[in-house]
Write a protein that holds these residues in place. Structure first.
Motif, PDB file in Angstrom:
ATOM      1  N   CYS A 115       0.780  -1.297   0.132  1.00  0.00           N
ATOM      2  CA  CYS A 115      -0.143   0.155   0.033  1.00  0.00           C
ATOM      3  C   CYS A 115       1.026   1.273   0.071  1.00  0.00           C
ATOM      4  CB  CYS A 115      -0.829   0.198   1.168  1.00  0.00           C
ATOM      5  SG  CYS A 115      -2.053  -1.320   1.371  1.00  0.00           S
ATOM      6  N   SER A 116       0.573   2.320  -0.886  1.00  0.00           N
ATOM      7  CA  SER A 116       1.200   3.511  -1.059  1.00  0.00           C
ATOM      8  C   SER A 116       0.561   4.583   0.085  1.00  0.00           C
ATOM      9  CB  SER A 116       1.345   3.941  -2.509  1.00  0.00           C
ATOM     10  OG  SER A 116       1.926   2.832  -3.245  1.00  0.00           O
ATOM     11  N   VAL A 117       1.500   5.533   0.213  1.00  0.00           N
ATOM     12  CA  VAL A 117       1.058   6.583   0.920  1.00  0.00           C
ATOM     13  C   VAL A 117       0.209   7.548  -0.120  1.00  0.00           C
ATOM     14  CG1 VAL A 117       1.714   8.897   2.117  1.00  0.00           C
ATOM     15  CG2 VAL A 117       2.842   6.715   2.655  1.00  0.00           C
ATOM     16  N   ASN A 118      -1.016   8.053   0.427  1.00  0.00           N
ATOM     17  CA  ASN A 118      -1.863   9.185  -0.343  1.00  0.00           C
ATOM     18  C   ASN A 118      -2.231  10.497   0.181  1.00  0.00           C
ATOM     19  OD1 ASN A 118      -3.749   8.093   1.420  1.00  0.00           O
ATOM     20  ND2 ASN A 118      -4.634   6.348   0.086  1.00  0.00           N
ATOM     21  N   HIS A 119      -1.926  10.608   1.552  1.00  0.00           N
ATOM     22  CA  HIS A 119      -2.043  11.901   1.833  1.00  0.00           C
ATOM     23  C   HIS A 119      -1.821  11.744   3.449  1.00  0.00           C
ATOM     24  CE1 HIS A 119      -5.914   9.763   3.121  1.00  0.00           C
ATOM     25  NE2 HIS A 119      -6.104  10.657   4.160  1.00  0.00           N
ATOM     26  N   THR A 120      -1.551  13.110   3.966  1.00  0.00           N
ATOM     27  CA  THR A 120      -1.187  13.355   5.408  1.00  0.00           C
ATOM     28  C   THR A 120      -2.199  14.260   5.872  1.00  0.00           C
ATOM     29  OG1 THR A 120       0.261  15.212   4.851  1.00  0.00           O
ATOM     30  CG2 THR A 120       1.149  12.973   4.962  1.00  0.00           C
ATOM     31  N   GLY A 121      -2.219  14.170   7.059  1.00  0.00           N
ATOM     32  CA  GLY A 121      -2.993  15.341   8.078  1.00  0.00           C
ATOM     33  C   GLY A 121      -3.113  14.915   9.407  1.00  0.00           C
ATOM     34  N   SER A 122      -3.779  16.080  10.122  1.00  0.00           N
ATOM     35  CA  SER A 122      -3.948  16.101  11.387  1.00  0.00           C
ATOM     36  C   SER A 122      -4.963  15.755  11.952  1.00  0.00           C
ATOM     37  CB  SER A 122      -3.630  17.531  12.069  1.00  0.00           C
ATOM     38  OG  SER A 122      -2.018  17.840  11.715  1.00  0.00           O
ATOM     39  N   VAL A 123      -5.171  14.520  11.803  1.00  0.00           N
ATOM     40  CA  VAL A 123      -6.537  13.610  11.925  1.00  0.00           C
ATOM     41  C   VAL A 123      -6.240  12.176  12.411  1.00  0.00           C
ATOM     42  CG1 VAL A 123      -7.913  15.089  10.761  1.00  0.00           C
ATOM     43  CG2 VAL A 123      -6.995  13.154   9.695  1.00  0.00           C
ATOM     44  N   PRO A 185       7.177   7.860   2.675  1.00  0.00           N
ATOM     45  CA  PRO A 185       7.562   6.640   2.029  1.00  0.00           C
ATOM     46  C   PRO A 185       7.275   6.777   0.450  1.00  0.00           C
ATOM     47  CG  PRO A 185       6.766   6.194   4.121  1.00  0.00           C
ATOM     48  CD  PRO A 185       6.505   7.636   3.939  1.00  0.00           C
ATOM     49  N   VAL A 186       8.266   6.102  -0.379  1.00  0.00           N
ATOM     50  CA  VAL A 186       7.919   6.286  -1.658  1.00  0.00           C
ATOM     51  C   VAL A 186       7.526   5.117  -2.169  1.00  0.00           C
ATOM     52  CG1 VAL A 186       9.027   6.612  -3.981  1.00  0.00           C
ATOM     53  CG2 VAL A 186       9.447   8.088  -2.018  1.00  0.00           C
ATOM     54  N   GLY A 187       6.449   4.748  -2.961  1.00  0.00           N
ATOM     55  CA  GLY A 187       5.992   3.701  -3.531  1.00  0.00           C
ATOM     56  C   GLY A 187       5.115   2.662  -2.695  1.00  0.00           C
ATOM     57  N   PRO A 188       4.733   1.585  -2.903  1.00  0.00           N
ATOM     58  CA  PRO A 188       4.133   0.613  -2.134  1.00  0.00           C
ATOM     59  C   PRO A 188       4.916   0.312  -1.149  1.00  0.00           C
ATOM     60  CG  PRO A 188       3.685  -0.053  -4.325  1.00  0.00           C
ATOM     61  CD  PRO A 188       4.869   0.970  -4.485  1.00  0.00           C
ATOM     62  N   GLN A 189       4.620   0.289   0.056  1.00  0.00           N
ATOM     63  CA  GLN A 189       5.214  -0.133   1.643  1.00  0.00           C
ATOM     64  C   GLN A 189       4.748  -1.815   1.783  1.00  0.00           C
ATOM     65  OE1 GLN A 189       7.434   2.058   3.114  1.00  0.00           O
ATOM     66  NE2 GLN A 189       7.268   2.530   1.109  1.00  0.00           N
ATOM     67  N   THR A 190       5.443  -2.279   2.362  1.00  0.00           N
ATOM     68  CA  THR A 190       5.172  -3.720   2.798  1.00  0.00           C
ATOM     69  C   THR A 190       4.394  -3.679   4.178  1.00  0.00           C
ATOM     70  OG1 THR A 190       6.959  -4.431   1.549  1.00  0.00           O
ATOM     71  CG2 THR A 190       6.024  -5.964   3.181  1.00  0.00           C
ATOM     72  N   ILE A 191       3.156  -4.270   4.260  1.00  0.00           N
ATOM     73  CA  ILE A 191       2.534  -4.587   5.451  1.00  0.00           C
ATOM     74  C   ILE A 191       2.090  -5.978   5.432  1.00  0.00           C
ATOM     75  CG2 ILE A 191       0.544  -4.153   6.838  1.00  0.00           C
ATOM     76  CD1 ILE A 191       0.310  -1.293   5.360  1.00  0.00           C
ATOM     77  N   TYR A 192       3.083  -6.670   6.342  1.00  0.00           N
ATOM     78  CA  TYR A 192       2.801  -8.284   6.142  1.00  0.00           C
ATOM     79  C   TYR A 192       1.671  -8.604   7.092  1.00  0.00           C
ATOM     80  CZ  TYR A 192       7.510  -9.084   4.721  1.00  0.00           C
ATOM     81  OH  TYR A 192       8.827  -8.673   4.009  1.00  0.00           O
ATOM     82  N   TYR A 193       0.769  -9.657   6.594  1.00  0.00           N
ATOM     83  CA  TYR A 193      -0.077 -10.288   7.462  1.00  0.00           C
ATOM     84  C   TYR A 193       0.410 -11.873   7.726  1.00  0.00           C
ATOM     85  CZ  TYR A 193      -3.735  -6.805   6.371  1.00  0.00           C
ATOM     86  OH  TYR A 193      -4.314  -5.638   6.418  1.00  0.00           O
ATOM     87  N   LYS A 194       0.384 -11.975   8.977  1.00  0.00           N
ATOM     88  CA  LYS A 194       1.391 -13.054   9.232  1.00  0.00           C
ATOM     89  C   LYS A 194       0.548 -13.985  10.289  1.00  0.00           C
ATOM     90  CE  LYS A 194       6.207 -11.415   8.637  1.00  0.00           C
ATOM     91  NZ  LYS A 194       7.377 -11.371   9.412  1.00  0.00           N
ATOM     92  N   ALA A 195       0.746 -15.261  10.570  1.00  0.00           N
ATOM     93  CA  ALA A 195       0.410 -15.939  11.461  1.00  0.00           C
ATOM     94  C   ALA A 195       1.403 -15.668  12.905  1.00  0.00           C
ATOM     95  CB  ALA A 195       0.464 -17.588  11.705  1.00  0.00           C
ATOM     96  N   GLY A 196       0.377 -14.940  14.057  1.00  0.00           N
ATOM     97  CA  GLY A 196       1.463 -14.568  15.121  1.00  0.00           C
ATOM     98  C   GLY A 196       1.229 -15.861  16.134  1.00  0.00           C
TER      99      GLY A 196
END
Length: 380
Positions: A115-123, A185-196
């Motif tokens: 998933c890539s960054v698309n915006h920032t904000g104080s919310v 961050p530039v481009g798609p970042q890695t967010i893993y979904y794993k077995a905990g």
């Protein structure tokens, strides 16, 4: 003379009584302001206390770091109309016992959400729903509609900067700056979904609308270092295990600042959120022969999310900071809005199936297993 003494005594008594009444009223007000709505909720295993958004100053004055202290009165929001901080699961998950079984060995049981960054904000729609400017600045990935008014329904109607169109979830973290310059961050970042948990076969998809916060903007350096979700601290070049920003990073073009941090993956089965945004989740506990098992208080095994962030910053790091403060104030938020069928397919194929999948649900080391999604990252 006796009458004068009597009047003086009476006045003094009235002054003392009034002072005592004011003190009692003051303590009552403090107690009411400090008590979480709906009563005190237990904190997630290994996490700093929920009131970690507030710190005590040296003179007892309350200060905040990162988040401005919320009002004492409950704040109703779209998913929490009574504003008590609890969002019940409908239906709740009951009758689950944590598994202590040893499954067939699989070295991997995971998939990626890119998933890539698309915006920032104080919310912050989890901590301060409906309140603009109450939070420090955040960097948002995934859902492109995330704002202070986000609800499960609004995210479901939004778009996404994730590779899989079915991942409409919202992911966010404090914005990083170098001096006054925002660094995304530039481009798609890695967010893993794993077995905990050890028994990866028991992992089930996130319930719709589940949300939580990992870490705290006011955690101490020691709490950050010892956080149960910590992996290796900040990394850059050959420098590892940093729990504040390194003073200097190599200036080679491919050097970035990296951080990995894992979320709790055991759910109470009852609440999609709680007043501290943590108590409904817990980290697995170690049992027996180094098994990771969900505690009985949080018996439902869900995917373990791991943020793996990379910021394009290096060289002199003395001016690098987070919107929430120093490096050890890092934390992040997750708000689930996956398409149910897409998430079900990814969890079943990759986590329960014991594979190491990319964002399509494809394991290049086991091509014969196929992919969960097609070339457009959608269900076939």
């Amino acid at each position: 003379m006796a009458e004068r003494i009597s009047r003086t005594t009476l006045v003094s008594a009235l002054v003392v009584a009034t002072a005592l009444a004011l003190v009692v009223m003051g303590f009552t007000a403090i107690t009411r302001a400090g008590a979480p709505a709906g009563g005190a909720a237990p904190q997630a295993a290994g996490e700093p206390a929920a009131a970690a958004h507030v710190m005590q100053g040296t003179q007892g004055t309350q200060h905040t770091q990162g988040h401005v202290m919320a009002a004492a009165d409950p704040v109703p929001s779209g998913d929490d109309p009574d504003g008590d901080g609890y969002i019940p699961a409908n239906p709740p998950v009951t009758g689950v016992e944590p598994s202590t079984e040893i499954p067939p060995h699989r070295y991997f049981h995971e998939f990626q959400a890119n998933c890539s960054v698309n915006h920032t904000g104080s919310v912050d729609p989890i901590v301060y729903p409906g309140q603009t400017g109450k939070s420090h600045n955040h960097t948002f990935m995934g859902n492109d509609t995330t704002d202070e008014n986000s609800t499960t329904a609004s995210l479901g109607a939004g778009g996404t900067a994730c590779k899989a169109p079915g991942d409409l979830s919202a992911y966010w973290m404090p914005t990083l700056y170098k001096g006054d310059q925002e660094v995304r961050p530039v481009g798609p970042q890695t967010i893993y979904y794993k077995a905990g948990v050890t028994d990866y076969r028991t992992v089930r998809p996130f319930p719709e609308g589940l949300r939580f916060v990992v870490g705290s903007p006011t955690q101490t350096a020691e709490e950050f270092r010892n956080h149960p979700g910590m992996v290796e601290g900040y990394e850059c070049g050959e420098s590892y295990h940093n729990y504040e920003f390194p003073a200097v990073c190599p200036t080679s073009p491919d050097t970035q600042l990296n951080l990995r941090m894992q979320a709790p993956s055991c759910w109470d089965g009852k609440n999609l959120d709680t007043p501290d945004h943590k108590a409904h989740m817990a980290y697995p506990v170690v049992m027996g022969a180094n098994q990771d098992v969900c505690p009985t208080s949080h018996p439902v095994a869900l995917p373990m999310i791991e943020f793996k962030m990379a910021w394009p910053v290096n060289g002199d790091m003395s001016q690098v900071r987070l919107a929430s403060g120093t490096g050890h104030s890092f934390h992040y938020d997750f708000f689930n809005a996956w398409d149910d069928a897409t998430l079900d397919a990814m969890v079943d194929h990759c986590i329960v199936g014991g594979l190491q999948c990319d964002a399509r649900g494809y394991d290049q080391n086991n091509p014969g297993e196929g992919a969960a999604l097609d070339e457009n990252y959608e269900l076939p």
